[in-house]
Motif scaffolding. Structure first.
Motif, PDB file in Angstrom:
ATOM      1  N   ASP A  13       0.824  -1.213   0.000  1.00  0.00           N
ATOM      2  CA  ASP A  13       0.000   0.000   0.000  1.00  0.00           C
ATOM      3  C   ASP A  13       0.857   1.261   0.000  1.00  0.00           C
ATOM      4  O   ASP A  13       0.513   2.268  -0.640  1.00  0.00           O
ATOM      5  CB  ASP A  13      -0.918   0.019   1.226  1.00  0.00           C
ATOM      6  CG  ASP A  13      -2.009  -1.027   1.156  1.00  0.00           C
ATOM      7  OD1 ASP A  13      -2.270  -1.530   0.042  1.00  0.00           O
ATOM      8  OD2 ASP A  13      -2.591  -1.357   2.200  1.00  0.00           O
ATOM      9  N   THR A  14       1.952   1.218   0.734  1.00  0.00           N
ATOM     10  CA  THR A  14       2.750   2.424   0.971  1.00  0.00           C
ATOM     11  C   THR A  14       3.687   2.744  -0.190  1.00  0.00           C
ATOM     12  O   THR A  14       3.696   3.864  -0.706  1.00  0.00           O
ATOM     13  CB  THR A  14       3.573   2.262   2.268  1.00  0.00           C
ATOM     14  OG1 THR A  14       2.680   1.998   3.352  1.00  0.00           O
ATOM     15  CG2 THR A  14       4.362   3.523   2.556  1.00  0.00           C
ATOM     16  N   LEU A  15       4.485   1.761  -0.615  1.00  0.00           N
ATOM     17  CA  LEU A  15       5.510   2.040  -1.607  1.00  0.00           C
ATOM     18  C   LEU A  15       4.938   2.268  -3.000  1.00  0.00           C
ATOM     19  O   LEU A  15       5.566   2.952  -3.822  1.00  0.00           O
ATOM     20  CB  LEU A  15       6.533   0.907  -1.634  1.00  0.00           C
ATOM     21  CG  LEU A  15       7.383   0.756  -0.360  1.00  0.00           C
ATOM     22  CD1 LEU A  15       8.441  -0.325  -0.553  1.00  0.00           C
ATOM     23  CD2 LEU A  15       8.049   2.084   0.002  1.00  0.00           C
ATOM     24  N   LEU A  65      14.211   5.892  11.212  1.00  0.00           N
ATOM     25  CA  LEU A  65      13.102   6.095  10.280  1.00  0.00           C
ATOM     26  C   LEU A  65      11.799   6.358  11.025  1.00  0.00           C
ATOM     27  O   LEU A  65      10.979   7.201  10.619  1.00  0.00           O
ATOM     28  CB  LEU A  65      12.955   4.869   9.377  1.00  0.00           C
ATOM     29  CG  LEU A  65      14.097   4.609   8.396  1.00  0.00           C
ATOM     30  CD1 LEU A  65      13.913   3.256   7.708  1.00  0.00           C
ATOM     31  CD2 LEU A  65      14.174   5.718   7.364  1.00  0.00           C
ATOM     32  N   THR A  66      11.583   5.635  12.124  1.00  0.00           N
ATOM     33  CA  THR A  66      10.361   5.809  12.912  1.00  0.00           C
ATOM     34  C   THR A  66      10.269   7.228  13.473  1.00  0.00           C
ATOM     35  O   THR A  66       9.199   7.851  13.447  1.00  0.00           O
ATOM     36  CB  THR A  66      10.309   4.779  14.050  1.00  0.00           C
ATOM     37  OG1 THR A  66      10.314   3.467  13.501  1.00  0.00           O
ATOM     38  CG2 THR A  66       9.055   4.966  14.887  1.00  0.00           C
ATOM     39  N   LEU A  67      11.367   7.740  13.977  1.00  0.00           N
ATOM     40  CA  LEU A  67      11.382   9.104  14.507  1.00  0.00           C
ATOM     41  C   LEU A  67      11.125  10.121  13.395  1.00  0.00           C
ATOM     42  O   LEU A  67      10.427  11.118  13.607  1.00  0.00           O
ATOM     43  CB  LEU A  67      12.719   9.381  15.191  1.00  0.00           C
ATOM     44  CG  LEU A  67      12.999   8.583  16.468  1.00  0.00           C
ATOM     45  CD1 LEU A  67      14.403   8.873  16.982  1.00  0.00           C
ATOM     46  CD2 LEU A  67      11.963   8.908  17.543  1.00  0.00           C
ATOM     47  N   THR A  68      11.662   9.856  12.215  1.00  0.00           N
ATOM     48  CA  THR A  68      11.409  10.739  11.070  1.00  0.00           C
ATOM     49  C   THR A  68       9.931  10.745  10.704  1.00  0.00           C
ATOM     50  O   THR A  68       9.335  11.807  10.456  1.00  0.00           O
ATOM     51  CB  THR A  68      12.245  10.280   9.857  1.00  0.00           C
ATOM     52  OG1 THR A  68      13.632  10.264  10.208  1.00  0.00           O
ATOM     53  CG2 THR A  68      12.041  11.214   8.674  1.00  0.00           C
ATOM     54  N   ILE A  69       9.328   9.565  10.694  1.00  0.00           N
ATOM     55  CA  ILE A  69       7.900   9.456  10.388  1.00  0.00           C
ATOM     56  C   ILE A  69       7.068  10.206  11.423  1.00  0.00           C
ATOM     57  O   ILE A  69       6.095  10.897  11.093  1.00  0.00           O
ATOM     58  CB  ILE A  69       7.474   7.981  10.330  1.00  0.00           C
ATOM     59  CG1 ILE A  69       8.214   7.252   9.211  1.00  0.00           C
ATOM     60  CG2 ILE A  69       5.963   7.845  10.120  1.00  0.00           C
ATOM     61  CD1 ILE A  69       8.119   5.743   9.294  1.00  0.00           C
ATOM     62  N   GLY A  88       7.351  10.440   3.994  1.00  0.00           N
ATOM     63  CA  GLY A  88       6.999   9.637   5.163  1.00  0.00           C
ATOM     64  C   GLY A  88       6.651   8.213   4.787  1.00  0.00           C
ATOM     65  O   GLY A  88       7.008   7.264   5.498  1.00  0.00           O
ATOM     66  N   ARG A  89       5.944   8.048   3.678  1.00  0.00           N
ATOM     67  CA  ARG A  89       5.611   6.699   3.206  1.00  0.00           C
ATOM     68  C   ARG A  89       6.870   5.911   2.881  1.00  0.00           C
ATOM     69  O   ARG A  89       6.960   4.711   3.166  1.00  0.00           O
ATOM     70  CB  ARG A  89       4.718   6.781   1.961  1.00  0.00           C
ATOM     71  CG  ARG A  89       3.301   7.260   2.220  1.00  0.00           C
ATOM     72  CD  ARG A  89       2.453   7.124   0.961  1.00  0.00           C
ATOM     73  NE  ARG A  89       1.105   7.607   1.177  1.00  0.00           N
ATOM     74  CZ  ARG A  89       0.654   8.789   0.761  1.00  0.00           C
ATOM     75  NH1 ARG A  89       1.465   9.596   0.096  1.00  0.00           N
ATOM     76  NH2 ARG A  89      -0.582   9.156   0.993  1.00  0.00           N
ATOM     77  N   PHE A  90       7.823   6.574   2.257  1.00  0.00           N
ATOM     78  CA  PHE A  90       9.079   5.904   1.925  1.00  0.00           C
ATOM     79  C   PHE A  90       9.787   5.428   3.196  1.00  0.00           C
ATOM     80  O   PHE A  90      10.240   4.278   3.277  1.00  0.00           O
ATOM     81  CB  PHE A  90       9.982   6.856   1.147  1.00  0.00           C
ATOM     82  CG  PHE A  90      11.367   6.320   0.908  1.00  0.00           C
ATOM     83  CD1 PHE A  90      11.591   5.352  -0.058  1.00  0.00           C
ATOM     84  CD2 PHE A  90      12.436   6.784   1.653  1.00  0.00           C
ATOM     85  CE1 PHE A  90      12.864   4.845  -0.278  1.00  0.00           C
ATOM     86  CE2 PHE A  90      13.712   6.286   1.449  1.00  0.00           C
ATOM     87  CZ  PHE A  90      13.923   5.312   0.478  1.00  0.00           C
ATOM     88  N   LEU A 135      10.274   1.430   4.379  1.00  0.00           N
ATOM     89  CA  LEU A 135      11.603   0.906   4.691  1.00  0.00           C
ATOM     90  C   LEU A 135      11.668   0.409   6.127  1.00  0.00           C
ATOM     91  O   LEU A 135      12.301  -0.615   6.420  1.00  0.00           O
ATOM     92  CB  LEU A 135      12.651   1.995   4.451  1.00  0.00           C
ATOM     93  CG  LEU A 135      14.124   1.576   4.514  1.00  0.00           C
ATOM     94  CD1 LEU A 135      14.403   0.441   3.529  1.00  0.00           C
ATOM     95  CD2 LEU A 135      15.025   2.766   4.218  1.00  0.00           C
ATOM     96  N   SER A 136      10.997   1.119   7.040  1.00  0.00           N
ATOM     97  CA  SER A 136      10.968   0.691   8.438  1.00  0.00           C
ATOM     98  C   SER A 136      10.257  -0.645   8.591  1.00  0.00           C
ATOM     99  O   SER A 136      10.713  -1.520   9.339  1.00  0.00           O
ATOM    100  CB  SER A 136      10.264   1.758   9.290  1.00  0.00           C
ATOM    101  OG  SER A 136      10.127   1.341  10.623  1.00  0.00           O
TER     102      SER A 136
END
Length: 421
Positions: free
Chosen positions: A109-111, A164-168, A277-279, A283-284
């Motif tokens: 769904d995301t990528l 990545l989680t913190l970035t999201i 954010g989806r990217f 990846l996360s």
């Protein structure tokens, strides 16, 4: 409030028992032990990919001490015999296996929406096809990472997942402030609980569990003592609690009644910041997948082989698990229902029922007295959530957007300074 209270109680209990030493796991020849930092990254990655640890982890630790065992499986087998061991093994396999299916669904769904922001990639392009994206991510990333034999090697990968989680989280908070006011209000959006709250409890059970790999990560410590495990738990629980609460508040504040099972399904396709954010999210998720595969493979090796796997067996079982998981995720794309079923069917017994039942059988005294009171309540609560959640999920399954653009995106002004990916 409930989670914060349990977290504080957890810290109090473990601080009082830091002098206790769990029976150290047997070290396999050639196996490397990891540092507390590496174990913490693995544990936080497991908790955030699969949720927040709760009070019942204390019961697992106490049960291990009372029974003289050093794994979830051996604890249950020593308490309830081989039938109990088989039931636990089935649940321990089912939970991470369904989790991996949900991760593949999320990746697809995301990528696909990320790739559609690439110039020349339209809705009919192969990179916009979720089946192709799931297969591509499996062959290039998740399968190679899942083939590792030592979980400690995933420590750096888990660190990447944390970054990545913190970035999201930063992106979700920014969009809560900039995009939230443009979302139409929904009726009774801030009611404390609605008729389908039990289904939410099932999803939260899915998110809160990490019991299936707690002993596994504990065993990866260079010095597996209760004091070190206590520190890892404090770091992991505290970090995951803050991050998960921030995600929950920022996400629901933005979309309220329109919130999807995968929150990135709520953002518009031409939102460049959300695309970034989806990217990061995709990846996360990819880096979390191998941790769950470790657990499913561990269960298979304990039940079927009853010994350490050879290299050929290791590869064969990993390929089989990943192949079946990928096949199911290719045929089904409703994330919300998957989370609800996994929460009610497997996570709830693993969190509430089994650890409490083991502790009550090993602990002297009556069920509703002294330190046995909370485990008794957890069993009753777990049975209620499990039975009611399964019924509600069957009768009232959650709606899915299935990749459809949300209606409010047509009039939304979501300009972003982040360039297309």
């Amino acid at each position: 409030f409930f989670v914060v209270t349990l977290h504080c109680f957890l810290i109090f209990q473990l601080n009082n028992e830091e002098g206790t030493t769990l029976i150290p796991p047997q070290k396999v020849a050639g196996e490397q032990r990891g540092s507390m930092i590496s174990a913490s990254f693995n544990f936080i990655n497991s908790i955030i990919g699969s949720g927040i640890i709760d009070y019942s982890i204390i019961l697992l630790i106490k049960g291990g001490n009372l029974s003289g065992t050093n794994s979830y499986q051996s604890l249950v087998q020593s308490t309830f015999g081989f039938p109990g061991f088989l039931i636990l093994s089935g649940l321990q396999f089912l939970y991470p296996f369904i989790a991996m299916i949900s991760y593949n669904i999320t990746t697809g769904d995301t990528l696909t929406k990320v790739f559609q922001r690439i110039p020349g990639v339209g809705p009919d392009h192969i990179l916009a096809e979720r089946h192709f994206v799931i297969l591509l991510s499996t062959l290039v990333f998740t399968l190679p990472l899942s083939l590792y034999r030592n979980i400690e090697k995933l420590g750096k990968v888990s660190l990447l997942s944390m970054v990545l989680t913190l970035t999201i989280l930063v992106i979700v908070i920014i969009r809560a402030a900039t995009f939230g006011p443009q979302i139409p209000p929904t009726e009774n959006a801030w009611a404390f609980a609605k008729w389908n709250a039990i289904q939410a409890v099932g999803v939260m059970s899915f998110a809160f569990i990490c019991h299936h790999n707690s002993f596994l990560i504990y065993g990866s410590l260079e010095q597996p003592t209760l004091a070190n495990w206590s520190r890892v738990t404090h770091i992991s629980v505290g970090s995951a609690l803050v991050i998960s609460a921030a995600f929950a508040v920022a996400g629901y504040t933005t979309f309220t009644g329109y919130t999807q099972g995968d929150i990135f399904e709520n953002y518009c396709r031409d939102d460049n910041l959300a695309t970034f954010g989806r990217f990061c999210f995709g990846l996360s998720i990819i880096t979390t997948f191998p941790l769950e595969c470790f657990v499913t493979r561990e269960v298979v090796s304990k039940v079927i082989c009853s010994r350490d796997l050879s290299k050929a067996e290791h590869v064969a079982i990993t390929l089989f698990i990943v192949a079946v998981c990928t096949s199911v995720s290719l045929g089904y794309d409703c994330l919300g229902v998957v989370l609800e079923l996994n929460g009610a069917l497997s996570a709830t017994p693993l969190i509430f029922i089994i650890p409490s039942a083991c502790f009550l059988k090993l602990s002297p005294g009556r069920w509703f007295q002294g330190e046995n009171l909370i485990p008794t309540i957890l069993i009753i609560l777990g049975l209620f959530v499990m039975i009611t959640g399964l019924i509600m999920t069957g009768l009232y399954p959650q709606d899915c957007s299935h990749g459809v653009e949300m209606f409010y995106c047509a009039d939304a002004n979501i300009s972003s300074t982040v360039p297309p990916v």
